[in-house]
Design a protein around this motif. Structure first.
Motif, PDB file in Angstrom:
ATOM      1  N   ASN A 331      -3.931  -6.114   8.285  1.00  0.00           N
ATOM      2  CA  ASN A 331      -5.133  -5.595   7.601  1.00  0.00           C
ATOM      3  C   ASN A 331      -4.510  -5.243   5.887  1.00  0.00           C
ATOM      4  O   ASN A 331      -3.545  -4.706   6.003  1.00  0.00           O
ATOM      5  N   ASP A 332      -5.124  -5.478   4.975  1.00  0.00           N
ATOM      6  CA  ASP A 332      -5.091  -5.280   3.580  1.00  0.00           C
ATOM      7  C   ASP A 332      -5.703  -3.996   3.028  1.00  0.00           C
ATOM      8  O   ASP A 332      -6.940  -4.125   3.054  1.00  0.00           O
ATOM      9  N   TRP A 333      -4.907  -2.914   2.965  1.00  0.00           N
ATOM     10  CA  TRP A 333      -5.307  -1.497   2.111  1.00  0.00           C
ATOM     11  C   TRP A 333      -4.861  -1.574   0.753  1.00  0.00           C
ATOM     12  O   TRP A 333      -3.757  -1.700   0.574  1.00  0.00           O
ATOM     13  N   TYR A 334      -5.777  -1.261  -0.258  1.00  0.00           N
ATOM     14  CA  TYR A 334      -5.383  -1.376  -1.457  1.00  0.00           C
ATOM     15  C   TYR A 334      -6.535  -0.632  -2.493  1.00  0.00           C
ATOM     16  O   TYR A 334      -7.634  -0.652  -2.420  1.00  0.00           O
ATOM     17  N   GLY A 335      -5.742   0.169  -3.265  1.00  0.00           N
ATOM     18  CA  GLY A 335      -6.784   0.643  -4.308  1.00  0.00           C
ATOM     19  C   GLY A 335      -7.780   1.851  -3.792  1.00  0.00           C
ATOM     20  O   GLY A 335      -8.607   2.246  -4.563  1.00  0.00           O
ATOM     21  N   ASN A 336      -7.358   2.544  -2.461  1.00  0.00           N
ATOM     22  CA  ASN A 336      -8.253   3.446  -2.115  1.00  0.00           C
ATOM     23  C   ASN A 336      -7.818   4.960  -2.688  1.00  0.00           C
ATOM     24  O   ASN A 336      -6.849   4.924  -2.724  1.00  0.00           O
ATOM     25  N   TYR A 337      -8.913   5.751  -2.584  1.00  0.00           N
ATOM     26  CA  TYR A 337      -8.613   7.244  -2.948  1.00  0.00           C
ATOM     27  C   TYR A 337      -8.708   7.951  -1.559  1.00  0.00           C
ATOM     28  O   TYR A 337      -9.397   7.803  -0.726  1.00  0.00           O
ATOM     29  N   TRP A 338      -7.483   8.882  -1.460  1.00  0.00           N
ATOM     30  CA  TRP A 338      -7.295   9.272  -0.224  1.00  0.00           C
ATOM     31  C   TRP A 338      -7.302  10.842  -0.756  1.00  0.00           C
ATOM     32  O   TRP A 338      -6.379  11.214  -1.580  1.00  0.00           O
ATOM     33  N   ASP A 339      -8.037  11.613  -0.138  1.00  0.00           N
ATOM     34  CA  ASP A 339      -7.889  13.066  -0.520  1.00  0.00           C
ATOM     35  C   ASP A 339      -6.644  13.719  -0.092  1.00  0.00           C
ATOM     36  O   ASP A 339      -6.613  15.074  -0.697  1.00  0.00           O
ATOM     37  N   ASP A 340      -6.146  13.244   0.908  1.00  0.00           N
ATOM     38  CA  ASP A 340      -4.825  13.915   1.191  1.00  0.00           C
ATOM     39  C   ASP A 340      -3.607  13.358   1.010  1.00  0.00           C
ATOM     40  O   ASP A 340      -2.657  13.556   1.388  1.00  0.00           O
ATOM     41  N   TYR A 341      -3.780  12.320   0.064  1.00  0.00           N
ATOM     42  CA  TYR A 341      -2.433  11.883  -0.684  1.00  0.00           C
ATOM     43  C   TYR A 341      -1.782  12.992  -1.276  1.00  0.00           C
ATOM     44  O   TYR A 341      -2.152  13.643  -2.031  1.00  0.00           O
ATOM     45  N   ARG A 401      -0.642   1.048   5.380  1.00  0.00           N
ATOM     46  CA  ARG A 401      -0.117   1.556   4.172  1.00  0.00           C
ATOM     47  C   ARG A 401      -0.938   1.159   3.037  1.00  0.00           C
ATOM     48  O   ARG A 401      -1.240  -0.158   2.956  1.00  0.00           O
ATOM     49  N   ASP A 402      -1.308   1.622   2.120  1.00  0.00           N
ATOM     50  CA  ASP A 402      -1.969   1.502   1.036  1.00  0.00           C
ATOM     51  C   ASP A 402      -1.110   1.463  -0.157  1.00  0.00           C
ATOM     52  O   ASP A 402      -0.623   2.593  -0.668  1.00  0.00           O
ATOM     53  N   GLU A 403      -0.653   0.386  -0.640  1.00  0.00           N
ATOM     54  CA  GLU A 403       0.560   0.211  -2.119  1.00  0.00           C
ATOM     55  C   GLU A 403      -0.208   0.889  -3.137  1.00  0.00           C
ATOM     56  O   GLU A 403       0.585   1.302  -4.096  1.00  0.00           O
ATOM     57  N   ALA A 404      -1.426   1.012  -3.566  1.00  0.00           N
ATOM     58  CA  ALA A 404      -1.819   1.552  -4.826  1.00  0.00           C
ATOM     59  C   ALA A 404      -2.884   2.476  -4.410  1.00  0.00           C
ATOM     60  O   ALA A 404      -4.102   2.303  -4.956  1.00  0.00           O
ATOM     61  N   PRO A 405      -2.656   3.746  -3.903  1.00  0.00           N
ATOM     62  CA  PRO A 405      -3.637   4.810  -3.831  1.00  0.00           C
ATOM     63  C   PRO A 405      -4.288   5.356  -5.221  1.00  0.00           C
ATOM     64  O   PRO A 405      -3.452   5.486  -6.010  1.00  0.00           O
ATOM     65  N   ARG A 406      -5.323   5.509  -5.301  1.00  0.00           N
ATOM     66  CA  ARG A 406      -6.042   5.918  -6.561  1.00  0.00           C
ATOM     67  C   ARG A 406      -5.827   7.595  -6.531  1.00  0.00           C
ATOM     68  O   ARG A 406      -5.924   8.196  -5.497  1.00  0.00           O
ATOM     69  N   MET A 407      -5.575   7.960  -7.572  1.00  0.00           N
ATOM     70  CA  MET A 407      -5.449   9.627  -7.992  1.00  0.00           C
ATOM     71  C   MET A 407      -6.726  10.293  -7.949  1.00  0.00           C
ATOM     72  O   MET A 407      -6.693  11.544  -7.856  1.00  0.00           O
TER      73      MET A 407
END
Length: 416
Positions: A331-341, A401-407
């Motif tokens: 699966n490809d995870w990219y550029g998502n916002y995660w509130d627990d990052y 793994r999301d390589e580019a999580p949004r802040m």
């Protein structure tokens, strides 16, 4: 010759009295009025109650003017449309029979290019049934089924081998499901579906559009089985909290686009298996997935998904992905916002400096053994999870793994 005007006046008064059932103590049968309307004609009903069942077999306009009702008296289908080019509007339709086998409906359609709009359909087993019916428009109708348990009711709208229909702006509540079977190329836009079992249930109904609907307080939201090329866009799905409370559930379906939806307060936000065709992937883009028990859950082979630019906020578990051989390749995870990052953004580009990762520790117990989900918040499992993180006695499993999580959450709202 002098008596002719009086004769015409007498005939007009007689016809007027015959066409005015509203003033009568007993309702008038509707079928004679339909039969007397020529093809292409308009039948404007006077205020009052009419009785069915009735059948329209030629293209006419039936207009209840929001003051007429058609009562099926609990027998069979209230109104059957066995023609094309019919319009039924502004009519209240009541009291069908109760047979599921006979598809007792408020309106039963077996023709094409009909318009059903601005009607009230109440206490009918099935609301509107389309059977081998193409190109129809069902717009701005209010539909309610029988006051029974949800599994015993009929479908608010049922499509069977019916294509290119538009279902738009309807208010549907207290029905069983909306069932769409072997019916591709249909559009469901701007409907409100509440307090029912499955809001929409698609089976072998490819290339359908589900857009801008409000779906709330149902047992399940949108269920898609064996259907290709679906677009699920800009819907609001909320408060779907039953045991099988999936807001959007996909099974054995490929080339599905889930974009711009608000998915809030559900048992599972999105539940999906792998696409049937690995080339035609499932894309999950630009959705808000918040306040759910589980945000996203992938099962089966658990691969073939693109998850980009979504907002994951305040979910008890952000994602569940069953253990696979190589989760990073599946699966490809990219550029998502995660509130627990928990990372930083030292270069201020809006992207986290380190990847966002989810690892399964003791969570593996209930992820791999569904019966153990009952204990997933139990103190014993919480303690086991703490001990595994403190001093691992088994290797954890990487879920994603999301390589580019949004802040920031607004940065995740990319328009495609």
């Amino acid at each position: 010759m002098k008596r002719l005007p009086w004769l015409l006046l007498s005939l007009a008064l007689a016809a007027s009295a015959l066409a005015a059932p509203a003033g009568n103590a007993s309702p008038s049968p509707l079928q004679p009025w339909i039969d007397s309307t020529p093809a292409g004609g308009i039948l404007r009903l006077l205020p009052g109650a009419y009785t069915g069942p009735a059948t329209i077999s030629r293209p006419i306009v039936l207009d209840g003017a929001n003051q007429a009702s058609l009562d099926g008296n609990g027998k069979g289908r209230v109104l059957t449309i066995a023609a094309s080019g019919v319009t039924v509007r502004n009519l209240t339709i009541l009291n069908s029979g109760g047979s599921h086998d006979q598809l007792d409906s408020g309106i039963y359609i077996s023709g094409n290019d009909n318009i059903i709009e601005n009607n009230i359909i109440e206490n009918t087993l099935f609301g509107i049934t389309l059977q081998h019916a193409d190109g129809n428009i069902l717009r701005n109708n209010r539909i309610r089924s029988m006051p029974w348990d949800s599994a015993d009711r009929g479908d608010g709208i049922r499509l069977w081998y019916s294509r290119h229909n538009l279902i738009e702006g309807n208010d549907i509540a207290q029905v069983r499901d909306l069932t769409i079977t072997n019916s591709p190329y249909n559009r469901f836009i701007g409907n409100r579906i509440v307090d029912s079992r499955r809001a929409m249930n698609f089976l072998f109904s490819h290339r359908s559009l589900i857009a801008s609907n409000e779906i709330s307080r149902n047992s399940t939201g949108i269920a898609v089985l064996n259907s290709e090329g679906m677009i699920i866009r800009n819907n609001r799905l909320t408060q779907i909290m039953d045991t099988a409370g999936d807001c959007i559930a996909l099974k054995e379906s490929s080339a599905v686009l889930i974009i711009g939806n608000e998915i809030v307060r559900c048992s599972v936000g999105i539940l999906a298996s792998s696409p049937m065709n690995p080339v035609n992937r499932i894309a999950i883009l630009d959705n808000r997935i918040a306040h759910n028990i589980t945000g996203i859950s992938f099962y089966g082979e658990r691969r073939g998904h693109l998850i980009f630019h979504n907002r994951f906020e305040h979910n008890l578990w952000q994602a569940m992905v069953g253990e696979g051989s190589d989760p990073l390749a599946e699966n490809d995870w990219y550029g998502n916002y995660w509130d627990d990052y928990e990372g930083f953004d030292r270069d201020h580009d809006g992207i986290g400096d380190t990847p966002y990762e989810i690892w399964a520790w003791s969570d593996r117990i209930w992820m791999e053994e569904p019966k153990a989900k009952f204990f997933r918040n139990a103190p014993a499992l919480e303690m086991l999870d703490f001990l595994e993180r403190l001093a691992p006695f088994a290797s954890p499993s990487l879920i994603l793994r999301d390589e580019a999580p949004r802040m920031r959450p607004e940065a995740a709202e990319q328009k495609f």
